[in-house]
Write a protein that holds these residues in place. Structure first.
Motif, PDB file in Angstrom:
ATOM      1  N   CYS A   1       0.776  -1.085  -0.252  1.00 25.52           N
ATOM      2  CA  CYS A   1      -0.004   0.106   0.266  1.00 25.52           C
ATOM      3  C   CYS A   1       0.770   1.290   0.029  1.00 25.52           C
ATOM      4  O   CYS A   1       1.652   1.602   1.006  1.00 25.52           O
ATOM      5  CB  CYS A   1      -0.939   0.056   1.153  1.00 25.52           C
ATOM      6  N   TYR A   2       0.976   2.011  -1.147  1.00 25.08           N
ATOM      7  CA  TYR A   2       1.749   3.113  -0.936  1.00 25.08           C
ATOM      8  C   TYR A   2       0.766   4.415  -0.790  1.00 25.08           C
ATOM      9  O   TYR A   2      -0.488   4.307  -0.826  1.00 25.08           O
ATOM     10  CB  TYR A   2       2.432   3.285  -2.382  1.00 25.08           C
ATOM     11  N   SER A   3       1.439   5.749  -0.536  1.00 24.52           N
ATOM     12  CA  SER A   3       0.839   6.580   0.107  1.00 24.52           C
ATOM     13  C   SER A   3      -0.267   7.110  -0.913  1.00 24.52           C
ATOM     14  O   SER A   3      -0.023   7.500  -2.414  1.00 24.52           O
ATOM     15  CB  SER A   3       1.673   7.654   0.274  1.00 24.52           C
TER      16      SER A   3
ATOM     17  N   GLN B   1       6.230  -0.180   5.525  1.00 26.01           N
ATOM     18  CA  GLN B   1       5.709   1.203   5.321  1.00 26.01           C
ATOM     19  C   GLN B   1       4.221   1.032   4.798  1.00 26.01           C
ATOM     20  O   GLN B   1       3.467   2.163   5.005  1.00 26.01           O
ATOM     21  CB  GLN B   1       6.528   1.832   4.154  1.00 26.01           C
ATOM     22  N   SER B   2       3.736   0.039   4.412  1.00 28.89           N
ATOM     23  CA  SER B   2       2.405  -0.221   4.204  1.00 28.89           C
ATOM     24  C   SER B   2       1.471   0.001   5.249  1.00 28.89           C
ATOM     25  O   SER B   2       0.040   0.322   5.024  1.00 28.89           O
ATOM     26  CB  SER B   2       2.042  -1.511   3.444  1.00 28.89           C
TER      27      SER B   2
ATOM     28  N   ASN C   1       0.668   3.694   5.482  1.00 25.08           N
ATOM     29  CA  ASN C   1      -0.144   4.136   4.190  1.00 25.08           C
ATOM     30  C   ASN C   1      -1.632   3.599   4.279  1.00 25.08           C
ATOM     31  O   ASN C   1      -2.322   4.354   4.036  1.00 25.08           O
ATOM     32  CB  ASN C   1       0.712   3.513   3.039  1.00 25.08           C
TER      33      ASN C   1
ATOM     34  N   GLN D   1      -4.152   5.377   6.198  1.00 24.60           N
ATOM     35  CA  GLN D   1      -4.469   6.898   5.967  1.00 24.60           C
ATOM     36  C   GLN D   1      -5.498   6.976   4.640  1.00 24.60           C
ATOM     37  O   GLN D   1      -5.716   7.941   4.105  1.00 24.60           O
ATOM     38  CB  GLN D   1      -2.998   7.541   5.623  1.00 24.60           C
TER      39      GLN D   1
END
Length: 260
Positions: free
Chosen positions: A167-169, A216-217, A220, A223
């Motif tokens: 999941c990226y921003s 990092q996912s 992200n 959000q």
């Protein structure tokens, strides 16, 4: 972190791919389709096409995004000899790098007017576990992994062996796909008869993102939601949310019905 904004500069430095798939011998269609970005114009277009598709019973039509590698925005991997494959985890041609991540087997079941659509072709692509797109994102411009084409069988199904995407921003976890009338037509985006995206369920995403490599996912995903995502918010991905099964240890399956 993945670089999803500097694709204009990166495209100037894209490597030439080896082994062109000229054996299909068919010319592309009337020209490449313009690829929408993620701004208001893209959202408006997506809403209109989704509404039209809903009224006809077809899979909602979506943007191919800025990283399709179908000839519409920079490179065209579709006319490469190695692109027709079931296992899309590795690069081919000049590299054999394998994308790492939790295994994911993707099945798309294509139908037309309620009947299986045999002999069609599907091009599927998605980001890696770091949120990067091969051929575009910084550090992986020399890779073409997580991209592949398959022909539908007699039951209208295509199957891909892949890894669970990040999941990226700004985006819900997803995979892109384009549908073509045949393998012979699957050489550039101008021939696509349908373009859409597959969404992945939150509970499975939460489980996968708790594993190494997907750290990092977690932030992200916290959000964004299906109702706020600029692609799926039209109907909350009601007809684009894959059915999943499996586990981190055994790998997952994701299945989606695709009426075109």
């Amino acid at each position: 972190m993945p670089d999803h904004d500097d694709f204009g500069g990166i495209s100037r430095d894209l490597p030439r791919l080896l082994g062109r798939r000229r054996l299909l011998g068919l010319l592309a269609g009337a020209g490449a389709l313009a690829v929408a970005g993620c701004g208001a114009a893209a959202t408006t277009s997506s809403s209109a096409s989704t509404t039209a598709a809903a009224s006809s019973g077809e899979i909602p039509q979506e943007t191919a995004g800025p990283f399709p590698a179908d000839g519409s925005n920079g490179p065209n991997v579709l006319d490469d000899a190695g692109i027709v494959r079931r296992d899309i985890r590795s690069s081919f041609g000049g590299s054999t790098t394998v994308a790492e991540g939790v295994p994911l087997a993707i099945t798309l079941n294509l139908t037309r007017d309620g009947a299986p659509l045999a002999g069609a072709a599907v091009y599927l692509w998605h980001c890696d576990r770091a949120g990067n797109y091969s051929l575009y994102s910084r550090g992986v411009t020399g890779e073409n992994y997580l991209r592949g084409v398959q022909e539908t069988d007699a039951a209208g199904a295509v199957r891909f062996t892949s890894i669970f995407p990040a999941c990226y921003s700004g985006r819900w976890p997803h995979a892109h796909f384009e549908v073509y009338e045949s393998l012979g037509k699957a050489t550039s985006s101008g021939n696509a008869i349908s373009t859409s995206q597959l969404a992945l369920p939150k509970d499975v995403c939460d489980t996968v993102y708790a594993t190494a490599g997907y750290e990092q996912s977690i932030r992200n995903l916290s959000q964004v939601s299906l109702t706020s995502d600029n692609v799926f918010r039209d109907d909350g991905a009601a007809r684009q949310l894959a059915t999943t099964a499996g586990s981190v240890a055994a790998g997952y399956t994701a299945t989606l019905a695709v009426p075109v």
